[in-house]
Design an enzyme around this catalytic site. Structure first.
Site, short mmCIF file in Angstrom:
data_model
loop_
_atom_site.label_atom_id
_atom_site.label_comp_id
_atom_site.label_asym_id
_atom_site.label_seq_id
_atom_site.Cartn_x
_atom_site.Cartn_y
_atom_site.Cartn_z
CG HIS A 311 -2.12 0.97 1.19
ND1 HIS A 311 -1.95 2.26 1.32
CD2 HIS A 311 -3.35 0.76 0.67
CE1 HIS A 311 -3.11 2.68 1.17
NE2 HIS A 311 -4.03 1.63 0.75
CG ASP A 369 -8.63 -4.35 -2.79
OD1 ASP A 369 -7.57 -3.26 -2.78
OD2 ASP A 369 -9.54 -4.37 -2.99
#
Ligand code: SDX
Length: 435
Positions: A311, A369
């Site tokens: 991320h 996700d």
């Protein structure tokens, strides 16, 4: 509160007597920022930050993330507390208005949303123009952008009432648009929204219900759906939100801005990752294949990514991933799915990756996700609908950020600069003189 300037940052051009003092601004929490707006005028130089990894594009009061610790807060409320105690529509009110609603405000807001869930009957015709195998995100980009052709009464972005009604319309209609995209892909009749259901129940009803028989919403599934929507509702200045803000800064209407956000979210590095995670897990197939897969990931020539990991901001566990993983177990237990092989594979993959120096050194952890696709698959969602659901959930965040942009007196049209490294000035060469 607004950002306050307590100190300055001095930038000096070495080899010259040129320097400038730039205000250092502090907010409620997080990194201070130095305001570079006068730097070009003083020093004739720009900043350079491909991907904007170190650049604050705006001042915002909506969502706060601390990527090092793994904190996510909507209007100051920790995501863990909202996940435990709130509902998606209450979170929508919070993001749009800045405070939790009282009972009267909550009832009025919920009624307002439920009264806007239907689509103009002409919009049904749009779907017939798509191939049956059109990706739901392609349909959503088209249909949401086209909404501006139906609501000429609410396109004046400078009118607060137009902004308010557009917010209701977008939050309310996205589930219907997404559900109809799914129904169209499987050739089933569209299901019209029902105002006697909650937002999450309504979405499940429109996706799974058929006119031929009554559809009973499973409360565990609707609770899991509501949680998934809460966790995806907003996330600071991510790529799709920045896309919405940039479109909004030109004065484009809210429907066009949200359509731009949907297009941006579709990318596999962003909201498309949940679909890519399922594809990755299916390709790995078995825990025995994990070492070979991770070897591919570490081999840069392969360009293989561990989807659902890493991320730009979180350099620790994404708090949303933890909450979704727990919900995964609850849903699978409720559905009587003993040991979903995909979940088992994902958990083993996570365990091995989190003990591998390649991922530890790069601070790569599971993001939102990594598990969301597994729970959605267990709930019967087709993989192609995962990102569409992300878009349904994120619409309230996009609209909240868009509203904040329009109401911010400091905001101007977004227009980044560049460093030019192309050819120096040169004269045109006639065809007869070209080699
Ligand atoms: C979302 O921004 C948001 O807030 C987004 C989001 C939201 O709610 O809006 O949180 C939703 O988009 C979550 C992210 C979903 N995407 C994926 O899961 C796709 C896989 N992840 C990667 O593509 C990547 O991690 C990104 C795109 C998410 C972040 O890219 P960055 O910022 O370029 O990654 P980085 O700078 O942290 O990378 C550091 C290193 C690099 O290697 P080196 O050059 O140092 O050798 O880690 C490597 C990267 O190549 N790396 C990965 C990796 N992610 C980063 N290597 C393998 N697998 C990965 N997933």
């Amino acid at each position: 509160m607004s950002a306050t300037a307590k100190r300055t940052v001095t930038v000096t051009l070495d080899g010259t007597n040129k320097s400038t003092s730039l205000p250092l601004l502090s907010g409620t929490a997080g990194a201070d920022v130095f305001d570079i707006r006068k730097m070009y005028g003083d020093l004739g130089i720009f900043t350079y930050d491909p991907g904007y990894g170190a650049t604050a594009s705006c001042e915002s009061k909506i969502t706060y993330i601390d990527g090092d610790v793994g904190i996510l807060e909507y209007r100051g409320y920790p995501i863990e507390q909202l996940a435990e105690n709130s509902t998606f529509l209450e979170v929508c009110y919070l993001l749009l208005n800045g405070e939790l609603p009282n009972p009267a405000q909550s009832a009025e807001f919920e009624l307002g949303v439920m009264r806007h869930t239907m689509l103009h009957e002409q919009i049904r015709s749009f779907y017939n123009g798509f191939r049956r195998d059109a990706h739901p995100m392609a349909i959503m980009c088209g249909v949401v952008g086209a909404l501006s052709a139906f609501y000429h009464d609410s396109l004046d972005i400078n009118d607060p009432e137009s902004r308010r009604i557009s917010a209701f319309r977008l939050v309310a209609k996205l589930p219907t648009i997404a559900a109809w995209a799914y129904k169209y892909s499987i050739g089933q009749p569209f299901m019209y929204p029902r105002n006697d259901l909650t937002y999450a129940e309504n979405f499940l009803y429109m996706v799974y219900g058929v006119p031929a028989e009554e559809y009973k919403v499973n409360p565990i599934l609707s609770k899991a759906m509501d949680l998934i929507m809460i966790l995806h509702a907003d996330h600071e200045q991510n790529a799709s939100t920045s896309t919405v803000r940039l479109a909004g800064s030109t004065g484009a209407n809210p429907f066009a801005c949200i359509a731009a956000g949907i297009a941006s979210l579709w990318g596999p590095s962003h909201g498309g990752a949940n679909e890519a995670v399922l594809k990755m897990l299916s390709e790995i197939g078995h825990v025995d294949n994990i070492p070979a897969f991770l070897a591919d990931v570490k081999d840069k020539d392969n360009h293989t990514k561990l989807m659902g990991f890493g991320h730009r901001v979180y350099k620790n566990y994404d708090p949303r991933a933890k909450l979704i993983q727990k919900a995964c177990h609850d849903v699978l237990a409720e559905l009587g799915i003993k040991g979903d092989p995909l979940l088992d594979l994902a958990m083993e993959l996570e365990k091995i990756a989190l003990s591998d120096p390649y991922f530890i050194d790069r601070k790569l952890y599971p993001n939102v996700d990594f598990y969301s696709g597994i729970i959605l698959k267990a709930m019967g969602f087709p993989t192609s609908m995962f990102t569409a659901l992300f878009a349904v959930s994120r619409t309230v965040g996009w609209v909240s950020q868009w509203q904040e942009l329009i109401e911010d007196p400091q905001q101007r049209i977004g227009r980044p600069r560049q460093i030019y490294t192309g050819p120096a000035t040169r004269d045109y060469v006639p065809m007869s003189k070209r080699g």
